[in-house]
Enzyme design. Sequence first.
Site, short mmCIF file in Angstrom:
data_model
loop_
_atom_site.label_atom_id
_atom_site.label_comp_id
_atom_site.label_asym_id
_atom_site.label_seq_id
_atom_site.Cartn_x
_atom_site.Cartn_y
_atom_site.Cartn_z
N LYS A 299 0.84 -1.07 0.27
CA LYS A 299 -0.17 -0.06 0.01
C LYS A 299 1.11 1.08 0.02
O LYS A 299 2.01 1.19 0.56
CB LYS A 299 -0.92 -0.05 1.02
CG LYS A 299 -2.01 0.94 1.20
CD LYS A 299 -3.09 0.02 0.48
CE LYS A 299 -4.45 0.88 0.68
NZ LYS A 299 -5.70 -0.09 0.21
N1 GLU Z 1 -7.39 -0.11 -3.02
C1 GLU Z 1 -7.93 -1.15 -3.25
C2 GLU Z 1 -8.24 -2.01 -2.21
O1 GLU Z 1 -8.00 -1.50 -0.86
C3 GLU Z 1 -7.74 -2.02 -4.42
C4 GLU Z 1 -5.98 -2.23 -4.55
C5 GLU Z 1 -5.80 -2.84 -5.86
O2 GLU Z 1 -6.46 -3.13 -7.02
O3 GLU Z 1 -4.49 -3.03 -5.95
O4 GLU Z 1 -8.56 -3.12 -2.28
#
Ligand code: GLU
Length: 439
Positions: free
Chosen positions: A129
Amino acid sequence: MSSKPSNPAHLPAPTAHPLPSYLNADHVGPWGIFLQQVDRVEPYLGNLARWVETLKRPKRILIVDVPIHLDDGSVAHFEGYRVQHNTSRGPGKGGVRFHQDVTLSEVMALSAWMSVKNAAVNVPYGGAKGGIRVDPKTLSRGELERMTRRYTSEIGIIIGPNKDIPAPDVNTNDQIMAWMMDTYSMNQGSTATGVVTGKPVDLGGSLGRREATGRGVFTVGVEAAKHIGMDVSKARVAVQGFGNVGGVAGKLFAEAGARVVAVQDHGGTIYREAGLDVPALLRHVAEHGSVGGFKDAEVLANDKFWEVPCDILIPAALEQQITKTNAGRIQAKMIIEGANGPTTPEADDILHERNILVLPDVIANAGGVTVSYFEWVQDFSSFFWDEDEINARLVKVMRDAFTAIWQVSNDHKVSLRTATFIVACKRILHTRELRGLYP
Ligand code: GLU
């Protein structure tokens, strides 16, 4: 020369050294919550528990300074992060958020929840993240682009189509992914569409990606409703956050006949017992940026949102929204976590005692990353699927994953959150064991 045992099961367990201060369990906030969740799953991990320390230590943490020229000629510095929690099952994967409350603790927890989520739906990724501590509403479009590009350049040493693949999250969208893709591609000298997902469809993005998280929320909601004998077409739904996740989930529930009775976002809380006009509300939010000022609805004090009479509650905004102070007042029979980390562990226990079913983030909002995986696969093969195929595959992945987790929850008499952690952490730690330690 004596050879080392080749069976990983014969390797001694890693020693449990105290965690470094920034990872400590005393840590309040999202990372502390994640550590408590790991403690809850540990008794169910069997022999794999010997690797549990792996989950408590992110693999790689990068903190970057992001300096940019503001439009007035001055220079501003922003704090950026990218955390790769685990890459045992594949490259890091997870979104990037731009928010004034972003902290290292938050990004660490979000990266760990991505590891669990990706393993829960069995996509071949680890968890990662990123984020920038900034209120993007204070930036012009040019400033936003310069900040995004500088951040991408700074984290460029650890991302890549086979290393770590960012995606949208809170306050980031397809345009920001286009700038990230372009910056990475410029730096390496060739176009690499697969470095991010959630891109514009004309730039290697996938049909259905924007709606995928909300569609996944709806899909697991419908599955769970069958298990508890709830008729979705008669359900009353309350949604917190009416953007990409909450807005799409609200729309799909309304199309299935449910009444969306309450919506809350940063612009306030609105309520209508007979059901809000969801298409009109979506148009209002697109035009005004929030639900504030929407006609044909009562305005409620924000704290009253938690006690509105409803059957399904969908927190789809930020973490730590359902806490011990409001969990006792929630009237819903089922909570579907569209957001990441919206429920604190104390609140989880209160909801469990009150027999309110919680569909945890790590499965409920996995639709987004599932279609991100489809996008990444399409980018590699340069062959793009139609939307029906994507939606059908998404629904199958979500249903299969949810059914397996429901079974584990029944078998062990544990919450769906602990059940999801059992399934996911076993997968992660099994690959950890198979790969062994380097060197
Ligand atoms: N931000 C989204 C999540 O928290 C998607 C992450 C992604 O597609 O890599 O799952």
